[in-house]
Design an enzyme around this catalytic site. Structure first.
Site, PDB file in Angstrom:
ATOM      1  N   CYS A   4       0.855  -1.198   0.000  1.00  0.00           N
ATOM      2  CA  CYS A   4       0.000   0.000   0.000  1.00  0.00           C
ATOM      3  C   CYS A   4       0.893   1.251   0.000  1.00  0.00           C
ATOM      4  O   CYS A   4       1.762   1.402   0.860  1.00  0.00           O
ATOM      5  CB  CYS A   4      -0.914  -0.027   1.216  1.00  0.00           C
ATOM      6  SG  CYS A   4      -1.782   1.513   1.489  1.00  0.00           S
ATOM      7  N   CYS A   7       0.637   3.297   3.240  1.00  0.00           N
ATOM      8  CA  CYS A   7       1.303   2.623   4.363  1.00  0.00           C
ATOM      9  C   CYS A   7       2.814   2.810   4.242  1.00  0.00           C
ATOM     10  O   CYS A   7       3.500   3.044   5.243  1.00  0.00           O
ATOM     11  CB  CYS A   7       0.952   1.138   4.399  1.00  0.00           C
ATOM     12  SG  CYS A   7      -0.663   0.806   5.124  1.00  0.00           S
ATOM     13  N   ASP A  30      -0.052  16.217  -2.315  1.00  0.00           N
ATOM     14  CA  ASP A  30      -0.441  15.277  -3.367  1.00  0.00           C
ATOM     15  C   ASP A  30       0.600  15.344  -4.483  1.00  0.00           C
ATOM     16  O   ASP A  30       1.035  16.413  -4.892  1.00  0.00           O
ATOM     17  CB  ASP A  30      -1.826  15.630  -3.906  1.00  0.00           C
ATOM     18  CG  ASP A  30      -2.429  14.484  -4.696  1.00  0.00           C
ATOM     19  OD1 ASP A  30      -3.439  13.920  -4.251  1.00  0.00           O
ATOM     20  OD2 ASP A  30      -1.881  14.141  -5.759  1.00  0.00           O
ATOM     21  N   HIS A  46      -3.846   1.245   8.430  1.00  0.00           N
ATOM     22  CA  HIS A  46      -4.407   0.900   7.121  1.00  0.00           C
ATOM     23  C   HIS A  46      -5.907   0.619   7.239  1.00  0.00           C
ATOM     24  O   HIS A  46      -6.325  -0.422   7.715  1.00  0.00           O
ATOM     25  CB  HIS A  46      -3.701  -0.309   6.495  1.00  0.00           C
ATOM     26  CG  HIS A  46      -4.251  -0.626   5.133  1.00  0.00           C
ATOM     27  ND1 HIS A  46      -3.762  -0.026   3.988  1.00  0.00           N
ATOM     28  CD2 HIS A  46      -5.265  -1.422   4.733  1.00  0.00           C
ATOM     29  CE1 HIS A  46      -4.454  -0.463   2.946  1.00  0.00           C
ATOM     30  NE2 HIS A  46      -5.374  -1.323   3.369  1.00  0.00           N
ATOM     31  N   GLY A  91     -14.493   7.303  -7.270  1.00  0.00           N
ATOM     32  CA  GLY A  91     -13.248   7.930  -7.713  1.00  0.00           C
ATOM     33  C   GLY A  91     -12.053   7.660  -6.818  1.00  0.00           C
ATOM     34  O   GLY A  91     -11.056   8.378  -6.878  1.00  0.00           O
ATOM     35  N   HIS A  96      -6.553   3.255   0.590  1.00  0.00           N
ATOM     36  CA  HIS A  96      -6.178   3.545   1.983  1.00  0.00           C
ATOM     37  C   HIS A  96      -6.835   4.898   2.265  1.00  0.00           C
ATOM     38  O   HIS A  96      -6.535   5.886   1.582  1.00  0.00           O
ATOM     39  CB  HIS A  96      -4.642   3.584   2.110  1.00  0.00           C
ATOM     40  CG  HIS A  96      -4.127   3.895   3.487  1.00  0.00           C
ATOM     41  ND1 HIS A  96      -3.122   3.171   4.087  1.00  0.00           N
ATOM     42  CD2 HIS A  96      -4.461   4.881   4.356  1.00  0.00           C
ATOM     43  CE1 HIS A  96      -2.857   3.676   5.277  1.00  0.00           C
ATOM     44  NE2 HIS A  96      -3.659   4.730   5.464  1.00  0.00           N
ATOM     45  N   HIS A  98      -8.205   8.420   2.907  1.00  0.00           N
ATOM     46  CA  HIS A  98      -7.511   9.717   2.900  1.00  0.00           C
ATOM     47  C   HIS A  98      -8.504  10.819   2.579  1.00  0.00           C
ATOM     48  O   HIS A  98      -9.480  10.609   1.875  1.00  0.00           O
ATOM     49  CB  HIS A  98      -6.363   9.730   1.884  1.00  0.00           C
ATOM     50  CG  HIS A  98      -6.781   9.365   0.497  1.00  0.00           C
ATOM     51  ND1 HIS A  98      -6.982   8.062   0.108  1.00  0.00           N
ATOM     52  CD2 HIS A  98      -7.070  10.131  -0.576  1.00  0.00           C
ATOM     53  CE1 HIS A  98      -7.360   8.028  -1.154  1.00  0.00           C
ATOM     54  NE2 HIS A  98      -7.436   9.279  -1.599  1.00  0.00           N
ATOM     55  N   HIS A 100      -8.832  14.609   0.929  1.00  0.00           N
ATOM     56  CA  HIS A 100      -8.175  15.644   0.117  1.00  0.00           C
ATOM     57  C   HIS A 100      -8.515  17.015   0.705  1.00  0.00           C
ATOM     58  O   HIS A 100      -9.685  17.277   1.010  1.00  0.00           O
ATOM     59  CB  HIS A 100      -8.707  15.650  -1.318  1.00  0.00           C
ATOM     60  CG  HIS A 100      -8.404  14.433  -2.116  1.00  0.00           C
ATOM     61  ND1 HIS A 100      -7.371  14.381  -3.024  1.00  0.00           N
ATOM     62  CD2 HIS A 100      -8.993  13.219  -2.171  1.00  0.00           C
ATOM     63  CE1 HIS A 100      -7.355  13.195  -3.610  1.00  0.00           C
ATOM     64  NE2 HIS A 100      -8.333  12.459  -3.111  1.00  0.00           N
TER      65      HIS A 100
HETATM   66  P1  5GP Z   1      -8.092   9.184  -4.704  1.00  0.00           P
HETATM   67  O1  5GP Z   1      -8.313   9.233  -6.188  1.00  0.00           O
HETATM   68  O2  5GP Z   1      -7.839   7.775  -4.207  1.00  0.00           O
HETATM   69  O3  5GP Z   1      -9.145   9.906  -3.926  1.00  0.00           O
HETATM   70  O4  5GP Z   1      -6.779  10.014  -4.442  1.00  0.00           O
HETATM   71  C1  5GP Z   1      -5.503   9.474  -4.406  1.00  0.00           C
HETATM   72  C2  5GP Z   1      -4.542  10.618  -4.491  1.00  0.00           C
HETATM   73  O5  5GP Z   1      -3.254  10.153  -4.120  1.00  0.00           O
HETATM   74  C3  5GP Z   1      -4.410  11.185  -5.908  1.00  0.00           C
HETATM   75  O6  5GP Z   1      -4.766  12.570  -5.908  1.00  0.00           O
HETATM   76  C4  5GP Z   1      -2.953  10.954  -6.268  1.00  0.00           C
HETATM   77  O7  5GP Z   1      -2.397  12.024  -6.992  1.00  0.00           O
HETATM   78  C5  5GP Z   1      -2.291  10.776  -4.912  1.00  0.00           C
HETATM   79  N1  5GP Z   1      -1.128   9.900  -4.925  1.00  0.00           N
HETATM   80  C6  5GP Z   1      -1.023   8.687  -5.532  1.00  0.00           C
HETATM   81  N2  5GP Z   1       0.195   8.163  -5.315  1.00  0.00           N
HETATM   82  C7  5GP Z   1       0.883   9.063  -4.563  1.00  0.00           C
HETATM   83  C8  5GP Z   1       2.221   9.076  -4.028  1.00  0.00           C
HETATM   84  O8  5GP Z   1       3.009   8.151  -4.210  1.00  0.00           O
HETATM   85  N3  5GP Z   1       2.572  10.177  -3.302  1.00  0.00           N
HETATM   86  C9  5GP Z   1       1.704  11.215  -3.074  1.00  0.00           C
HETATM   87  N4  5GP Z   1       2.159  12.251  -2.352  1.00  0.00           N
HETATM   88  N5  5GP Z   1       0.442  11.230  -3.569  1.00  0.00           N
HETATM   89  C10 5GP Z   1       0.035  10.171  -4.296  1.00  0.00           C
HETATM   90 ZN    ZN Z   2      -2.352   1.315   3.653  1.00  0.00          ZN
END
Ligand code: 5GP
Ligand code: ZN
Length: 149
Positions: A4, A7, A30, A46, A91, A96, A98, A100
């Site tokens: 992950c 993680c 991000d 997690h 989306g 994991h 999170h 925004h």
């Molecule tokens: P989701 O689409 O799951 O709501 O958002 C995941 C977010 O994680 C995306 O905006 C993506 O740009 C960000 N993200 C994905 N991989 C990484 C990473 O390795 N490092 C960071 N800092 N952000 C990440």
């Molecule tokens: Zn995780």
């Protein structure tokens, strides 16, 4: 290395730009920002998504960290967005939990004539400094974060 991404970031195995962390949460920038200020508030434990959540106090703590960051950065009056995506159709791309945090912004739409049809994408122009001719274009077309009309 954990399978992950978040993680791995939380344990320090994988590097990222960290804005804040305590024993239970980490806040990172991000990697693919859709606005000049786009950070993720992540519980270190997690938890895959809202669907696996049992202690809803986690959401309250994530929100409170987000609002503290907003206040510290002076964005409270201008406004901001808090977005929490769940599951494939919600989306969510990283499984994991999170939150925004995005500084609110007005985006522009560009219409492109492709012959058979007209398509469009959303973007935001961020001026680097007042009176500066230097701009960054942020693609804000990601519908999971900025629903298009
Ligand atoms: P989701 O689409 O799951 O709501 O958002 C995941 C977010 O994680 C995306 O905006 C993506 O740009 C960000 N993200 C994905 N991989 C990484 C990473 O390795 N490092 C960071 N800092 N952000 C990440
Ligand atoms: Zn995780």
């Amino acid at each position: 290395m954990s399978e992950c991404i978040f993680c791995s970031i939380a344990s320090g195995e994988m590097s990222s730009e960290i804005l804040y962390q305590d024993a239970r949460y980490i806040v990172i920038k991000d990697v693919n920002p859709v606005s000049p200020f786009h950070v993720l508030i992540i519980p270190k434990e997690h938890i895959e998504s809202m669907n696996e959540l049992t202690d809803f106090g986690v959401i309250s703590e994530m929100m409170s960290i987000a609002v503290r960051i907003v206040r510290e950065n002076g964005y409270a009056e201008e406004g901001y967005r808090l977005v929490l995506n769940t599951g494939q159709e919600g989306g969510q791309s990283v499984l994991h939990l999170h939150l925004h945090l995005l500084k609110i912004l007005s985006h522009f739409l560009a219409f492109i004539n492709l012959g058979s049809h007209t398509d469009y994408f959303a973007f935001y122009l961020h001026q680097h400094a007042q009176n500066s001719s230097s701009y960054t274009i942020y693609n804000t077309s990601n519908p999971s974060i900025f629903p298009l009309p």
